[in-house]
Motif scaffolding. Structure first.
Motif, PDB file in Angstrom:
ATOM      1  N   SER A   1       0.825  -1.223   0.000  1.00  0.00           N
ATOM      2  CA  SER A   1       0.000   0.000   0.000  1.00  0.00           C
ATOM      3  C   SER A   1       0.855   1.267   0.000  1.00  0.00           C
ATOM      4  N   ILE A   2       1.872   1.264  -0.863  1.00  0.00           N
ATOM      5  CA  ILE A   2       2.723   2.439  -1.042  1.00  0.00           C
ATOM      6  C   ILE A   2       2.841   2.717  -2.538  1.00  0.00           C
ATOM      7  N   PRO A   3       3.110   3.965  -2.930  1.00  0.00           N
ATOM      8  CA  PRO A   3       3.215   4.272  -4.357  1.00  0.00           C
ATOM      9  C   PRO A   3       4.490   3.720  -4.985  1.00  0.00           C
ATOM     10  N   HIS A   4       4.355   3.271  -6.219  1.00  0.00           N
ATOM     11  CA  HIS A   4       5.490   2.824  -7.029  1.00  0.00           C
ATOM     12  C   HIS A   4       5.990   4.034  -7.807  1.00  0.00           C
ATOM     13  N   ILE A   5       7.213   4.451  -7.536  1.00  0.00           N
ATOM     14  CA  ILE A   5       7.783   5.637  -8.189  1.00  0.00           C
ATOM     15  C   ILE A   5       8.895   5.184  -9.119  1.00  0.00           C
ATOM     16  N   SER A   6       8.643   5.257 -10.428  1.00  0.00           N
ATOM     17  CA  SER A   6       9.658   4.856 -11.400  1.00  0.00           C
ATOM     18  C   SER A   6      10.204   6.075 -12.127  1.00  0.00           C
ATOM     19  N   THR A   7      11.478   5.998 -12.497  1.00  0.00           N
ATOM     20  CA  THR A   7      12.115   7.110 -13.195  1.00  0.00           C
ATOM     21  C   THR A   7      11.382   7.429 -14.489  1.00  0.00           C
ATOM     22  N   GLY A   8      11.009   6.391 -15.231  1.00  0.00           N
ATOM     23  CA  GLY A   8      10.311   6.606 -16.496  1.00  0.00           C
ATOM     24  C   GLY A   8       9.015   7.360 -16.311  1.00  0.00           C
TER      25      GLY A   8
ATOM     26  N   ASP B   1      10.257  15.806  -5.485  1.00  0.00           N
ATOM     27  CA  ASP B   1       8.901  16.342  -5.597  1.00  0.00           C
ATOM     28  C   ASP B   1       7.859  15.231  -5.450  1.00  0.00           C
ATOM     29  N   ARG B   2       8.143  14.081  -6.087  1.00  0.00           N
ATOM     30  CA  ARG B   2       7.192  12.966  -6.036  1.00  0.00           C
ATOM     31  C   ARG B   2       7.112  12.374  -4.629  1.00  0.00           C
ATOM     32  N   MET B   3       8.256  12.238  -3.968  1.00  0.00           N
ATOM     33  CA  MET B   3       8.271  11.666  -2.622  1.00  0.00           C
ATOM     34  C   MET B   3       7.615  12.580  -1.603  1.00  0.00           C
ATOM     35  N   ASP B   4       7.502  13.871  -1.945  1.00  0.00           N
ATOM     36  CA  ASP B   4       6.869  14.831  -1.042  1.00  0.00           C
ATOM     37  C   ASP B   4       5.343  14.860  -1.180  1.00  0.00           C
ATOM     38  N   GLN B   5       4.795  14.090  -2.135  1.00  0.00           N
ATOM     39  CA  GLN B   5       3.347  14.065  -2.322  1.00  0.00           C
ATOM     40  C   GLN B   5       2.669  13.312  -1.160  1.00  0.00           C
ATOM     41  N   PRO B   6       1.430  13.682  -0.839  1.00  0.00           N
ATOM     42  CA  PRO B   6       0.734  13.099   0.323  1.00  0.00           C
ATOM     43  C   PRO B   6       0.670  11.573   0.314  1.00  0.00           C
ATOM     44  N   ASP B   7       0.513  10.958  -0.882  1.00  0.00           N
ATOM     45  CA  ASP B   7       0.360   9.498  -0.915  1.00  0.00           C
ATOM     46  C   ASP B   7       1.650   8.765  -0.570  1.00  0.00           C
ATOM     47  N   ALA B   8       2.771   9.504  -0.525  1.00  0.00           N
ATOM     48  CA  ALA B   8       4.057   8.884  -0.190  1.00  0.00           C
ATOM     49  C   ALA B   8       4.477   9.176   1.245  1.00  0.00           C
ATOM     50  N   ALA B   9       3.558   9.744   2.015  1.00  0.00           N
ATOM     51  CA  ALA B   9       3.900  10.120   3.386  1.00  0.00           C
ATOM     52  C   ALA B   9       4.302   8.918   4.239  1.00  0.00           C
ATOM     53  N   ASN B  10       3.686   7.759   3.978  1.00  0.00           N
ATOM     54  CA  ASN B  10       3.976   6.569   4.784  1.00  0.00           C
ATOM     55  C   ASN B  10       4.925   5.598   4.099  1.00  0.00           C
ATOM     56  N   GLY B  11       5.488   6.019   2.965  1.00  0.00           N
ATOM     57  CA  GLY B  11       6.445   5.160   2.289  1.00  0.00           C
ATOM     58  C   GLY B  11       6.317   5.210   0.782  1.00  0.00           C
TER      59      GLY B  11
ATOM     60  N   GLU C   1      23.572   9.167  -2.638  1.00  0.00           N
ATOM     61  CA  GLU C   1      23.990  10.116  -1.597  1.00  0.00           C
ATOM     62  C   GLU C   1      23.015  11.287  -1.510  1.00  0.00           C
ATOM     63  N   ALA C   2      22.562  11.766  -2.680  1.00  0.00           N
ATOM     64  CA  ALA C   2      21.613  12.884  -2.699  1.00  0.00           C
ATOM     65  C   ALA C   2      20.271  12.454  -2.096  1.00  0.00           C
ATOM     66  N   LEU C   3      19.854  11.218  -2.377  1.00  0.00           N
ATOM     67  CA  LEU C   3      18.614  10.701  -1.804  1.00  0.00           C
ATOM     68  C   LEU C   3      18.722  10.645  -0.293  1.00  0.00           C
ATOM     69  N   ASP C   4      19.841  10.138   0.216  1.00  0.00           N
ATOM     70  CA  ASP C   4      20.044  10.076   1.662  1.00  0.00           C
ATOM     71  C   ASP C   4      19.959  11.469   2.285  1.00  0.00           C
ATOM     72  N   ALA C   5      20.611  12.425   1.637  1.00  0.00           N
ATOM     73  CA  ALA C   5      20.620  13.791   2.169  1.00  0.00           C
ATOM     74  C   ALA C   5      19.207  14.369   2.202  1.00  0.00           C
ATOM     75  N   SER C   6      18.434  14.098   1.145  1.00  0.00           N
ATOM     76  CA  SER C   6      17.063  14.605   1.073  1.00  0.00           C
ATOM     77  C   SER C   6      16.185  13.983   2.153  1.00  0.00           C
ATOM     78  N   LEU C   7      16.301  12.663   2.329  1.00  0.00           N
ATOM     79  CA  LEU C   7      15.502  11.980   3.346  1.00  0.00           C
ATOM     80  C   LEU C   7      15.904  12.422   4.749  1.00  0.00           C
ATOM     81  N   ASN C   8      17.224  12.565   4.967  1.00  0.00           N
ATOM     82  CA  ASN C   8      17.700  12.987   6.286  1.00  0.00           C
ATOM     83  C   ASN C   8      17.169  14.369   6.642  1.00  0.00           C
ATOM     84  N   ALA C   9      17.101  15.234   5.624  1.00  0.00           N
ATOM     85  CA  ALA C   9      16.592  16.593   5.857  1.00  0.00           C
ATOM     86  C   ALA C   9      15.139  16.565   6.297  1.00  0.00           C
TER      87      ALA C   9
END
Length: 219
Positions: free
Chosen positions: A25-32, A70-80, A94-102
């Motif tokens: 029950s989490i969104p699938h986020i693909s680069t494409g 931007d996509r990970m900040d959407q409401p449906d991704a709040a829980n994962g 590394e950039a992903l880690d920094a963004s999540l840590n922030a």
């Protein structure tokens, strides 16, 4: 859960991502999907990406990372979320880690789909597509047409796409080994990697993945 899905081309990442995202029950986020959505919606990041692509250049990491954030900040991704095709290299990881840590969160797991190289080549190079309808897909070994070279559905001619040739597949594997595979070691250092075999029936691989994500590392 916040999950990154990795594996070589032909490992079935897209298929497994869809099933896992639904089960968890989490969104699938693909680069494409990110690229297509941003370009079609005319976002600033989409315009930047399209300019690079139209010029025949690779889209810079910062643009891809911006779209993902931007996509990970959407409401449906709040829980994962389940990331498929991102990060593609260590700098993106590394950039992903920094963004999540922030944001005060972190990844829960990195699911590594393991497939022998010869099997990857067999899976991709054996695909045959109908010239009349590209949704009609066959495989010379796993789902052959009743009559060789002829689509069962519409009678159209079956062909092998240029990027499905063995030579092209092996080049794609070289790129994967040199650029993407190093993120597995990067995440292993954080104790996040769960490796499973991606051989066998789709449903078996999905169950294997679910068991592994629940903590059954012997799956």
């Amino acid at each position: 859960m916040r999950i990154v899905l990795v594996g070589p081309p032909g490992a079935g990442k897209g298929t497994q991502a869809a099933y896992l995202a639904e089960n968890l029950s989490i969104p699938h986020i693909s680069t494409g999907d990110l690229f297509r959505a941003n370009i079609s919606q005319g976002t600033e990041l989409g315009k930047q990406a399209k300019a690079y692509m139209d010029a025949g250049n690779l889209v810079p990491d910062e643009v891809t990372i911006g779209m993902a954030k931007d996509r990970m900040d959407q409401p449906d991704a709040a829980n994962g979320f389940l990331l498929d095709g991102f990060p593609r290299n260590v700098s993106q990881a590394e950039a992903l880690d920094a963004s999540l840590n922030a944001d005060g969160v972190k990844l829960d797991a990195v699911l590594d789909l393991e497939v022998p190289e010869d099997e990857v080549v067999k899976r991709i190079a054996g695909r045959r597509i109908c010239k009349n309808d590209s949704s009609h897909v066959f495989h010379v070994t796993y789902s052959p047409a009743q009559q060789e070279g002829v689509c069962d559905t519409c009678g159209g001619e079956l062909y092998q796409r240029g990027d499905d040739s063995e030579e092209t597949v092996r080049r794609r594997l070289e790129v994967y080994h040199s650029e993407t595979e190093p993120i597995i070691d990067y995440y292993k250092a954080q104790g996040l990697v769960v490796t499973i075999s991606a051989l066998g029936k789709v449903s078996d691989v999905t169950q294997r993945a679910m068991d592994a994500l629940k903590g059954d590392r012997a799956a």
